[in-house]
Design an enzyme around this catalytic site. Sequence first.
Site, short mmCIF file in Angstrom:
data_model
loop_
_atom_site.label_atom_id
_atom_site.label_comp_id
_atom_site.label_asym_id
_atom_site.label_seq_id
_atom_site.Cartn_x
_atom_site.Cartn_y
_atom_site.Cartn_z
N CYS A 112 -0.65 21.47 19.02
CA CYS A 112 -0.31 22.86 19.34
C CYS A 112 -1.48 23.50 20.09
O CYS A 112 -2.65 23.31 19.72
CB CYS A 112 0.01 23.63 18.07
SG CYS A 112 0.38 25.38 18.32
N GLY A 317 -4.86 -9.51 -13.46
CA GLY A 317 -4.20 -10.81 -13.49
C GLY A 317 -4.20 -11.45 -12.12
O GLY A 317 -4.54 -10.83 -11.12
N THR A 318 -3.81 -12.72 -12.10
CA THR A 318 -3.76 -13.49 -10.86
C THR A 318 -2.36 -14.04 -10.68
O THR A 318 -1.78 -14.60 -11.63
CB THR A 318 -4.78 -14.64 -10.88
OG1 THR A 318 -6.08 -14.10 -11.08
CG2 THR A 318 -4.75 -15.42 -9.57
N THR A 323 -4.88 -11.56 -6.43
CA THR A 323 -5.41 -11.10 -7.71
C THR A 323 -5.32 -9.58 -7.76
O THR A 323 -5.69 -8.90 -6.80
CB THR A 323 -6.87 -11.54 -7.87
OG1 THR A 323 -6.95 -12.97 -7.74
CG2 THR A 323 -7.42 -11.14 -9.23
N ASP A 429 9.83 -12.39 -3.64
CA ASP A 429 9.20 -12.84 -4.89
C ASP A 429 9.62 -11.93 -6.04
O ASP A 429 8.79 -11.50 -6.84
CB ASP A 429 7.68 -12.86 -4.74
CG ASP A 429 7.01 -13.61 -5.89
OD1 ASP A 429 7.70 -14.43 -6.54
OD2 ASP A 429 5.81 -13.37 -6.14
#
Length: 606
Positions: A112, A317-318, A323, A429
């Site tokens: 603007c 977690g992995t 990870t 997945d």
Amino acid sequence: MEPPRGPPANGAEPSRAVGTVKVYLPNKQRTVVTVRDGMSVYDSLDKALKVRGLNQDCCVVYRLIKGRKTVTAWDTAIAPLDGEELIVEVLEDVPLTMHNFVRKTFFSLAFCDFCLKFLFHGFRCQTCGYKFHQHCSSKVPTVCVDMSTNRQQFYHSVQDLSGGSRQHEAPSNRPLNELLTPQGPSPRTQHCDPEHFPFPAPANAPLQRIRSTSTPNVHMVSTTAPMDSNLIQLTGQSFSTDAAGSRGGSDGTPRGSPSPASVSSGRKSPHSKSPAEQRERKSLADDKKKVKNLGYRDSGYYWEVPPSEVQLLKRIGTGSFGTVFRGRWHGDVAVKVLKVSQPTAEQAQAFKNEMQVLRKTRHVNILLFMGFMTRPGFAIITQWCEGSSLYHHLHVADTRFDMVQLIDVARQTAQGMDYLHAKNIIHRDLKSNNIFLHEGLTVKIGDFGLATVKTRWSGAQPLEQPSGSVLWMAAEVIRMQDPNPYSFQSDVYAYGVVLYELMTGSLPYSHIGCRDQIIFMVGRGYLSPDLSKISSNCPKAMRRLLSDCLKFQREERPLFPQILATIELLQRSLPKIERSASEPSLHRTQADELPACLLSAARLVP
């Protein structure tokens, strides 16, 4: 002849209305004014002109008599003109041009001209090029100026109007927007200051512009200000001094001639710039370069998070593709560091392209995408879920859900997957580990998309490989015979396995310990989840849906819109436990609690 600036000196009080006069105004507008005794033409047309950004000093009024125009003084009484027609025109020596606004969507990066913020939907003047938001319309100058035209021609018209004998001062150092933006009226006088009058158009430009019928009325009454003819003389002072000397060059030397006469006439040589002008031109060029570079900046730039701003706290977690860490970035977030070692340029570009799709996902059953990182490796930042995964609830914590809760979890999961497929995003997945129960029983689906990470690359070319966990893989994904086996139906198969977990409380193929045997038998169609383990209180509609989702042929599997409709219909058909309609008897008397027959019998006893 200078017209009077006020009402006539007789000071007569206006009386009642006696008639009307039709007035044709500039820019092909017209109005009707009321005729009152004791009022002049000046007084009667004052309001009609001011709301259009005009005043009597820059206009002339005519009487239309038998089709011919006759000049009329502004102090003429309006009463004798009852029933006649007047014409108001802008003086020929006043370079007035009206805006020509059109509504525009700016697909390229634009800002603007007034609030300097990002502009996507707004307005643009076809003449002067002003672009602005609708809420910035009050800052638009009243008079349109075509800044691309030659200022030299306008200077001649201004100097002719002012007499040509005045010595012009140096231009003002105020910003152009400040000069072109109308300000509030000064309390000292009823006429506006020089800042209220923007640069007019050149003398050879058309005086009036017809407003487009599709143009919105973005000019309100408060945005206009009356003009004074003296302002035109003052406006010429804000132009560059090179235009001021061009009138003195009366020797007829061409403009582009490098002869000494042109220099001695007062006009500077094109190459002789003062240090201040050179610094100003350099700063303007740098600003234009910055804006140009900003215009070509990828929109994903604003979603890429610098690694120094993210703090990794704890590994959660992995998984198969990375990870997950709990981190801090403007609050608690989940950071998934993907397993991509030494990404190539093709992988980096494909990853950024996929982030452009994921950043547009917004759904109650989808984990909120917050950003991504490309250094030192690929990572995705999403919202932090306080709850556990569905896998943890079913197979680790052994949480007991009733059938109504299980069906609701299935519905929310189908709803989230239906949204992803509507965005043309294949999960690839889907499993119970990637479904989280957030704040009670609100389902959040995570780890969706990521085709770049879930694909094996050979140089610059991706190679298809089975991605995901074996138990949730469809047969066509295990076989990998098609160029791209991943489809909406492959996600439906994985969803069918999740339904199996919900309805049985266990994982499929738990009696087989060899992973390769499961891959071979499922890929050949010799093995499928055992439907006899489904709970006995599972509705028949859910059994049929579970069986359809686990079909070997993917063409026979339903899609998520059909799945969602089936589960919603099932939910509505389930019996509801309604609250009892009985009333408490706390405020009843003992007589009210007795039956009426007993009361009548008691009265008959002597």
